[in-house]
Design an enzyme around this catalytic site. Structure first.
Site, mmCIF file in Angstrom:
data_model
loop_
_atom_site.group_PDB
_atom_site.id
_atom_site.type_symbol
_atom_site.label_atom_id
_atom_site.label_comp_id
_atom_site.label_asym_id
_atom_site.label_seq_id
_atom_site.Cartn_x
_atom_site.Cartn_y
_atom_site.Cartn_z
ATOM 1 N N CYS A 97 0.831 -1.264 -0.034
ATOM 2 C CA CYS A 97 0.162 0.054 -0.062
ATOM 3 C C CYS A 97 0.868 1.360 -0.056
ATOM 4 C CB CYS A 97 -0.907 -0.023 1.095
ATOM 5 S SG CYS A 97 -2.518 0.725 0.636
ATOM 6 N N HIS A 184 -3.045 -5.179 1.609
ATOM 7 C CA HIS A 184 -2.511 -5.386 3.086
ATOM 8 C C HIS A 184 -2.545 -6.935 3.508
ATOM 9 C CE1 HIS A 184 -2.102 -1.024 5.063
ATOM 10 N NE2 HIS A 184 -2.805 -0.939 4.008
ATOM 11 N N GLU A 186 -0.662 -8.388 5.419
ATOM 12 C CA GLU A 186 -0.668 -8.635 6.668
ATOM 13 C C GLU A 186 -1.611 -8.733 7.571
ATOM 14 O OE1 GLU A 186 0.074 -5.654 5.122
ATOM 15 O OE2 GLU A 186 -0.680 -4.231 6.498
HETATM 16 N N1 GLN Z 1 -3.647 6.321 1.279
HETATM 17 C C1 GLN Z 1 -2.434 5.977 1.836
HETATM 18 C C2 GLN Z 1 -1.495 6.875 1.000
HETATM 19 O O1 GLN Z 1 -1.741 7.463 0.084
HETATM 20 C C3 GLN Z 1 -2.088 4.574 1.546
HETATM 21 C C4 GLN Z 1 -3.036 3.754 2.249
HETATM 22 C C5 GLN Z 1 -2.501 2.653 3.085
HETATM 23 O O2 GLN Z 1 -1.313 2.439 3.160
HETATM 24 N N2 GLN Z 1 -3.451 1.722 3.656
HETATM 25 O O3 GLN Z 1 -0.317 6.802 1.410
#
Ligand code: GLN
Length: 206
Positions: A97, A184, A186
């Site tokens: 992410c 994610h 994890e």
């Molecule tokens: N929205 C976050 C970002 O732009 C990423 C979201 C996440 O890591 N769950 O950094």
């Protein structure tokens, strides 16, 4: 294999976000693969050299906060980390992410670490977060996807391969031993991607 008997050092970026769940997932994965690991928490540049990790995890969270913290002079972790990763193309790296955002767009003046373009928050707001099964092509099976204010890959380079698909949409990109996921792993009970990291590192660590 020498790497089977050595302790594998995993560097976990501790700037912000989903760090502790990664520790638990790494430990479960290590037990399942019967690999001994040490998780080294990385907060500043000097932690990296001290840990000399065989593999790196960049967790999810908020990439803007991570950039602020990790580029602050008290830390200096991010520029050091990106140089560290660039200096060893075989080093296994898992970015999830926000971690995937940092790999695709390091903003340090150097080359991206993953051959992909990524758009932040491209599904919409926090309330557009969702869970859905996906195809983990790199693992050869389905995987429970947890998407939290996730980014989206706009494109990926020819030197990269698709590691995960949600329907037709690419949600995982692999460039060499570096893997960027927009979800994610994890937060699911399936340790497949963490096992991938450890097993890749075991090969790389021999
Ligand atoms: N929205 C976050 C970002 O732009 C990423 C979201 C996440 O890591 N769950 O950094």
């Amino acid at each position: 294999m020498a790497g089977r008997t050595a302790v594998l050092r995993i560097g976990l970026v501790m700037l912000q976000g989903a760090r502790h769940v990664h520790i638990a997932a790494l430990q479960r994965a290590a037990e399942e693969c019967n690999i001994e690991i040490e998780v080294h928490e990385l907060r500043k540049a000097s932690d990296l050299a001290a840990a000399d990790p065989h593999a790196i995890v960049l967790p999810g969270g908020e990439s803007t906060t991570m950039r602020l913290t990790g580029n602050h002079e008290a830390s200096g972790l991010l520029p050091a980390l990106f140089e560290w990763i660039r200096s060893d193309s075989s080093l296994p790296v898992l970015g999830t992410c926000a971690g995937a955002i940092l790999l695709a767009d390091p903003q340090d003046g150097g080359d991206p670490l993953i051959g992909a373009n990524i758009d932040r928050n491209a599904y919409g707001r926090q309330s557009d977060s969702f869970q859905s099964p996906l195809k983990a092509t790199i693992l050869g099976r389905d995987f429970p996807g947890v998407f939290i204010r996730a980014p989206r890959f706009a494109s990926h380079s020819e030197s990269s391969s698709v590691a995960a698909l949600h329907g037709e949409e690419v949600v995982g990109v692999r460039t060499g031993n570096r893997l960027a996921l927009t979800f994610h792993p994890e937060l699911s009970s399936d340790t497949g991607f963490h096992r991938w990291l450890l097993e890749t590192a075991t090969g790389a660590a021999t």
